[in-house]
Design a protein around this motif. Structure first.
Motif, PDB file in Angstrom:
ATOM      1  N   MET A 122       0.856  -1.180   0.000  1.00  0.00           N
ATOM      2  CA  MET A 122       0.000   0.000   0.000  1.00  0.00           C
ATOM      3  C   MET A 122       0.898   1.238   0.000  1.00  0.00           C
ATOM      4  SD  MET A 122      -3.164   0.993   2.426  1.00  0.00           S
ATOM      5  CE  MET A 122      -2.425   1.187   4.015  1.00  0.00           C
ATOM      6  N   PRO A 123       0.594   2.218  -0.849  1.00  0.00           N
ATOM      7  CA  PRO A 123       1.411   3.427  -0.942  1.00  0.00           C
ATOM      8  C   PRO A 123       1.391   4.238   0.352  1.00  0.00           C
ATOM      9  CG  PRO A 123      -0.040   3.239  -2.830  1.00  0.00           C
ATOM     10  CD  PRO A 123      -0.452   2.182  -1.854  1.00  0.00           C
ATOM     11  N   GLU A 124       2.382   5.115   0.496  1.00  0.00           N
ATOM     12  CA  GLU A 124       2.457   5.998   1.654  1.00  0.00           C
ATOM     13  C   GLU A 124       1.241   6.918   1.676  1.00  0.00           C
ATOM     14  OE1 GLU A 124       6.008   7.713   0.126  1.00  0.00           O
ATOM     15  OE2 GLU A 124       6.662   5.657  -0.154  1.00  0.00           O
ATOM     16  N   LYS A 125       0.900   7.384   2.879  1.00  0.00           N
ATOM     17  CA  LYS A 125      -0.258   8.265   3.035  1.00  0.00           C
ATOM     18  C   LYS A 125      -0.017   9.582   2.288  1.00  0.00           C
ATOM     19  CE  LYS A 125      -3.313  10.225   6.396  1.00  0.00           C
ATOM     20  NZ  LYS A 125      -4.005   9.979   7.597  1.00  0.00           N
ATOM     21  N   ASN A 126      -1.044  10.076   1.622  1.00  0.00           N
ATOM     22  CA  ASN A 126      -1.005  11.337   0.884  1.00  0.00           C
ATOM     23  C   ASN A 126       0.140  11.399  -0.125  1.00  0.00           C
ATOM     24  OD1 ASN A 126      -3.312  12.452   2.108  1.00  0.00           O
ATOM     25  ND2 ASN A 126      -2.106  12.958   3.917  1.00  0.00           N
ATOM     26  N   LEU A 127       0.452  10.276  -0.696  1.00  0.00           N
ATOM     27  CA  LEU A 127       1.531  10.165  -1.678  1.00  0.00           C
ATOM     28  C   LEU A 127       1.321  11.107  -2.857  1.00  0.00           C
ATOM     29  CD1 LEU A 127       4.059   8.508  -2.366  1.00  0.00           C
ATOM     30  CD2 LEU A 127       2.583   6.889  -3.514  1.00  0.00           C
ATOM     31  N   LEU A 128       0.080  11.363  -3.224  1.00  0.00           N
ATOM     32  CA  LEU A 128      -0.232  12.186  -4.390  1.00  0.00           C
ATOM     33  C   LEU A 128      -0.433  13.663  -4.049  1.00  0.00           C
ATOM     34  CD1 LEU A 128      -2.730   9.711  -6.096  1.00  0.00           C
ATOM     35  CD2 LEU A 128      -0.313  10.052  -6.634  1.00  0.00           C
ATOM     36  N   SER A 129      -0.301  14.031  -2.792  1.00  0.00           N
ATOM     37  CA  SER A 129      -0.583  15.410  -2.393  1.00  0.00           C
ATOM     38  C   SER A 129       0.374  16.425  -3.015  1.00  0.00           C
ATOM     39  CB  SER A 129      -0.583  15.545  -0.864  1.00  0.00           C
ATOM     40  OG  SER A 129       0.696  15.228  -0.349  1.00  0.00           O
ATOM     41  N   GLY A 130       1.555  16.000  -3.418  1.00  0.00           N
ATOM     42  CA  GLY A 130       2.507  16.909  -4.051  1.00  0.00           C
ATOM     43  C   GLY A 130       2.272  17.119  -5.534  1.00  0.00           C
ATOM     44  N   PHE A 131       1.285  16.459  -6.103  1.00  0.00           N
ATOM     45  CA  PHE A 131       0.982  16.571  -7.531  1.00  0.00           C
ATOM     46  C   PHE A 131      -0.007  17.705  -7.755  1.00  0.00           C
ATOM     47  CE2 PHE A 131       2.749  12.427  -7.285  1.00  0.00           C
ATOM     48  CZ  PHE A 131       3.137  12.038  -8.549  1.00  0.00           C
ATOM     49  N   SER A 132       0.373  18.714  -8.538  1.00  0.00           N
ATOM     50  CA  SER A 132      -0.561  19.803  -8.825  1.00  0.00           C
ATOM     51  C   SER A 132      -1.785  19.274  -9.579  1.00  0.00           C
ATOM     52  CB  SER A 132       0.128  20.914  -9.617  1.00  0.00           C
ATOM     53  OG  SER A 132       0.577  20.438 -10.866  1.00  0.00           O
ATOM     54  N   PHE A 133      -1.615  18.188 -10.330  1.00  0.00           N
ATOM     55  CA  PHE A 133      -2.719  17.567 -11.056  1.00  0.00           C
ATOM     56  C   PHE A 133      -3.877  17.238 -10.111  1.00  0.00           C
ATOM     57  CE2 PHE A 133      -4.943  13.860 -12.761  1.00  0.00           C
ATOM     58  CZ  PHE A 133      -5.227  14.274 -14.048  1.00  0.00           C
ATOM     59  N   PHE A 134      -3.556  16.823  -8.897  1.00  0.00           N
ATOM     60  CA  PHE A 134      -4.573  16.414  -7.922  1.00  0.00           C
ATOM     61  C   PHE A 134      -4.894  17.501  -6.897  1.00  0.00           C
ATOM     62  CE2 PHE A 134      -2.706  12.251  -9.179  1.00  0.00           C
ATOM     63  CZ  PHE A 134      -3.858  11.631  -9.630  1.00  0.00           C
ATOM     64  N   SER A 135      -4.463  18.735  -7.129  1.00  0.00           N
ATOM     65  CA  SER A 135      -4.603  19.794  -6.123  1.00  0.00           C
ATOM     66  C   SER A 135      -6.055  20.119  -5.763  1.00  0.00           C
ATOM     67  CB  SER A 135      -3.884  21.061  -6.575  1.00  0.00           C
ATOM     68  OG  SER A 135      -4.470  21.570  -7.754  1.00  0.00           O
TER      69      SER A 135
END
Length: 177
Positions: A1-14
Motif C-alpha cells: 500500500m502506498p504511503e499516506k497522501n503520496l499524491l498530495s505533491g501533484f498539482s494535477f490532484f490539487s
C-alpha cells in the motif's frame, strides 16, 4: 500500500479532497524502473494511469520511415533498396510530480507513445478501471480529473504539432514555416 497522501505533491490532484486523494493513492502500486527501462509501448492496452514520484520519463513517438539503403560491391554492382527504419521523436518529458498515461482513462485505451525512463524512476501505477469507477460514483471528481487531463492532452498535442512542423522543415529544407 502506498504511503499516506503520496499524491498530495501533484498539482494535477490539487483540487481533489484529501480523503479522496488517499483513496486514489491506496489503489496504486509503487514501481521502480532503471534508466532506459520502458514503462509501456505504443499500441499496448492502456490499463494504468501513472504519477511520477522520482526521476524523469520521456514520452516517445515511434514511427517508420522509408530509407534508401545501398550496397556497393564494386563500381558496376550497386544494389539499392527501400527499407523501413524505425525512428523516435521525444514529444514530451515528464518530471517528478507530473502524471502520464492518460490513454488509460480517455479514448480507446491504447497507448499512443512509448514511456521511456531517461533516469532511474519511481512511479505510482493506478489501475484505470478503479479510477474510472471512482469517477462514475463521484461525477465532480470525474469532471475535475478530466478537466486537468484535457489541459495535458492539449499541451502534448501542441508539442506533437511543433515537432511535426520542425521535422517537415528539416525534411524539406524549409527555412521557416
Amino acid at each position: 500500500m502506498p504511503e499516506k497522501n503520496l499524491l498530495s505533491g501533484f498539482s494535477f490532484f490539487s483540487d481533489v479532497d484529501p480523503d479522496t486523494l488517499e483513496a486514489i493513492a491506496d489503489k496504486g502500486e509503487i514501481l521502480e524502473f532503471k534508466a532506459e527501462d520502458v514503462i509501456f509501448h505504443v499500441d499496448e492496452p492502456a490499463t494504468h494511469f501513472y504519477g511520477l514520484l522520482e526521476g524523469e520519463v520521456d514520452l516517445v513517438l515511434v514511427f517508420t520511415d522509408k530509407v534508401l539503403k545501398t550496397d556497393i560491391e564494386y563500381e558496376e554492382a550497386i544494389q539499392a533498396t527501400m527499407v523501413d527504419e524505425e525512428k523516435e521523436i521525444i514529444v514530451d518529458t515528464v518530471a517528478a510530480g507530473q502524471v502520464f498515461g492518460w490513454a488509460s482513462i480517455v479514448g480507446p485505451s491504447k497507448r499512443t507513445v512509448n514511456a521511456e525512463c531517461s533516469e532511474n524512476s519511481r512511479v505510482i501505477a493506478i489501475p484505470a478501471d478503479e479510477l474510472t469507477a471512482m469517477f462514475d460514483k463521484d461525477h465532480t471528481l470525474g469532471f475535475t480529473i478530466m478537466k486537468r487531463l484535457s489541459d495535458i492532452i492539449a499541451r502534448r498535442l501542441r508539442n506533437r504539432t511543433d515537432k511535426l512542423i520542425e521535422t517537415w522543415g528539416e525534411a524539406f529544407d524549409i527555412g521557416s514555416i
